[in-house]
Write an enzyme that holds these catalytic residues in place. Sequence first.
Site, PDB file in Angstrom:
ATOM      1  N   ASP A 123       0.799  -1.127  -0.200  1.00 35.52           N
ATOM      2  CA  ASP A 123       0.044   0.183   0.106  1.00 35.52           C
ATOM      3  C   ASP A 123       1.002   1.197   0.134  1.00 35.52           C
ATOM      4  O   ASP A 123       1.562   1.478  -1.007  1.00 35.52           O
ATOM      5  CB  ASP A 123      -0.921  -0.219   1.164  1.00 35.52           C
ATOM      6  CG  ASP A 123      -2.050   0.798   1.147  1.00 35.52           C
ATOM      7  OD1 ASP A 123      -2.285   1.307   0.240  1.00 35.52           O
ATOM      8  OD2 ASP A 123      -2.328   1.383   2.234  1.00 35.52           O
TER       9      ASP A 123
ATOM     10  N   ARG B 252     -10.619 -13.399   5.477  1.00 39.48           N
ATOM     11  CA  ARG B 252      -9.354 -13.794   4.710  1.00 39.48           C
ATOM     12  C   ARG B 252      -9.673 -15.250   4.224  1.00 39.48           C
ATOM     13  O   ARG B 252      -8.774 -15.608   3.161  1.00 39.48           O
ATOM     14  CB  ARG B 252      -8.398 -14.183   6.128  1.00 39.48           C
ATOM     15  CG  ARG B 252      -7.859 -13.014   6.647  1.00 39.48           C
ATOM     16  CD  ARG B 252      -6.642 -13.603   7.902  1.00 39.48           C
ATOM     17  NE  ARG B 252      -6.374 -12.685   8.957  1.00 39.48           N
ATOM     18  CZ  ARG B 252      -5.482 -11.553   8.634  1.00 39.48           C
ATOM     19  NH1 ARG B 252      -4.908 -11.374   7.358  1.00 39.48           N
ATOM     20  NH2 ARG B 252      -5.288 -10.807   9.565  1.00 39.48           N
TER      21      ARG B 252
HETATM   22  P1  IMP Z   1       1.660  -0.395   3.817  1.00 40.01           P
HETATM   23  O1  IMP Z   1       2.559  -0.401   4.883  1.00 40.01           O
HETATM   24  O2  IMP Z   1       1.061   0.895   3.672  1.00 40.01           O
HETATM   25  O3  IMP Z   1       2.172  -0.685   2.383  1.00 40.01           O
HETATM   26  O4  IMP Z   1       0.444  -1.662   4.009  1.00 40.01           O
HETATM   27  C1  IMP Z   1       0.737  -3.012   3.816  1.00 40.01           C
HETATM   28  C2  IMP Z   1       0.079  -3.688   4.744  1.00 40.01           C
HETATM   29  O5  IMP Z   1      -1.299  -3.162   4.948  1.00 40.01           O
HETATM   30  C3  IMP Z   1      -0.597  -5.146   4.275  1.00 40.01           C
HETATM   31  O6  IMP Z   1       0.478  -5.913   4.441  1.00 40.01           O
HETATM   32  C4  IMP Z   1      -1.897  -5.206   4.525  1.00 40.01           C
HETATM   33  O7  IMP Z   1      -1.688  -6.133   5.708  1.00 40.01           O
HETATM   34  C5  IMP Z   1      -2.393  -3.827   4.823  1.00 40.01           C
HETATM   35  N1  IMP Z   1      -3.402  -3.599   3.655  1.00 40.01           N
HETATM   36  C6  IMP Z   1      -3.099  -2.454   3.145  1.00 40.01           C
HETATM   37  N2  IMP Z   1      -4.132  -2.291   2.088  1.00 40.01           N
HETATM   38  C7  IMP Z   1      -4.863  -3.476   2.409  1.00 40.01           C
HETATM   39  C8  IMP Z   1      -6.208  -3.779   1.657  1.00 40.01           C
HETATM   40  O8  IMP Z   1      -6.746  -3.309   0.769  1.00 40.01           O
HETATM   41  N3  IMP Z   1      -6.806  -4.797   2.503  1.00 40.01           N
HETATM   42  C9  IMP Z   1      -6.220  -5.526   3.596  1.00 40.01           C
HETATM   43  N4  IMP Z   1      -5.368  -5.237   4.018  1.00 40.01           N
HETATM   44  C10 IMP Z   1      -4.470  -4.089   3.428  1.00 40.01           C
HETATM   45 MG    MG Z   2      -3.449  -6.801   7.453  1.00 40.46          MG
END
Ligand code: IMP
Ligand code: MG
Length: 179
Positions: free
Chosen positions: A102, A164
């Site tokens: 993300d 999940r």
């Molecule tokens: P980041 O650190 O912002 O890149 O977020 C990554 C983590 O956020 C992922 O490993 C997921 O666990 C969670 N995440 C991000 N987007 C989503 C989504 O659309 N659905 C579910 N979990 C998400």
């Molecule tokens: Mg998660």
Amino acid sequence: MANNDFQVLIDSDRIQKRVVELAQAISRDYQHRDLHLVGVLRGAYQFTHDLSGALEVPHSVDYISVASYGASTRSSGNVQLRMNVKYPVTGKDVLIVDDIIDTGTTLGWLMEYMESLRPSSLRTCCFLDKPSRRRLSLATDYVGFPIDDLFVVGYGLDYQEKYRELPFISWVSPREVLV
Ligand code: IMP
Ligand code: MG
């Protein structure tokens, strides 16, 4: 909610086909190497399982657990190590297997942490990628599907620990989920 109440973004057939394609690409790149998968719990448990089963090269599998989200649908930007890897990664060709990138905060943190454990090489394989949300520039080596900025569930991804188990990726707005 029943399974057919969800709006399917990526169905199970497309998921399984793409996992096989990724496994073939990885197998080509990791011939005669010491491939070691590190799946990121809990979101990547289904993906890690399916990818491992489809790989055509010998490899080992370990898991790590980190938390960055809390219960919200936006990353907190704060990464915590919940469960460390069990096996040493020093000298191994480590492939981090994650569910979704993300903002990139979680993967960026994980890559730095893994680098500090001195693997022989380090790459990433993420099932989903939301490039429009990226706050950290990251090299993504293998990506399943790029998607728009939607909150998605299924195939290991959760909303507050639910959904999940869905065999497909679904778009669900948090408001709908809470109903
Ligand atoms: P980041 O650190 O912002 O890149 O977020 C990554 C983590 O956020 C992922 O490993 C997921 O666990 C969670 N995440 C991000 N987007 C989503 C989504 O659309 N659905 C579910 N979990 C998400
Ligand atoms: Mg998660």
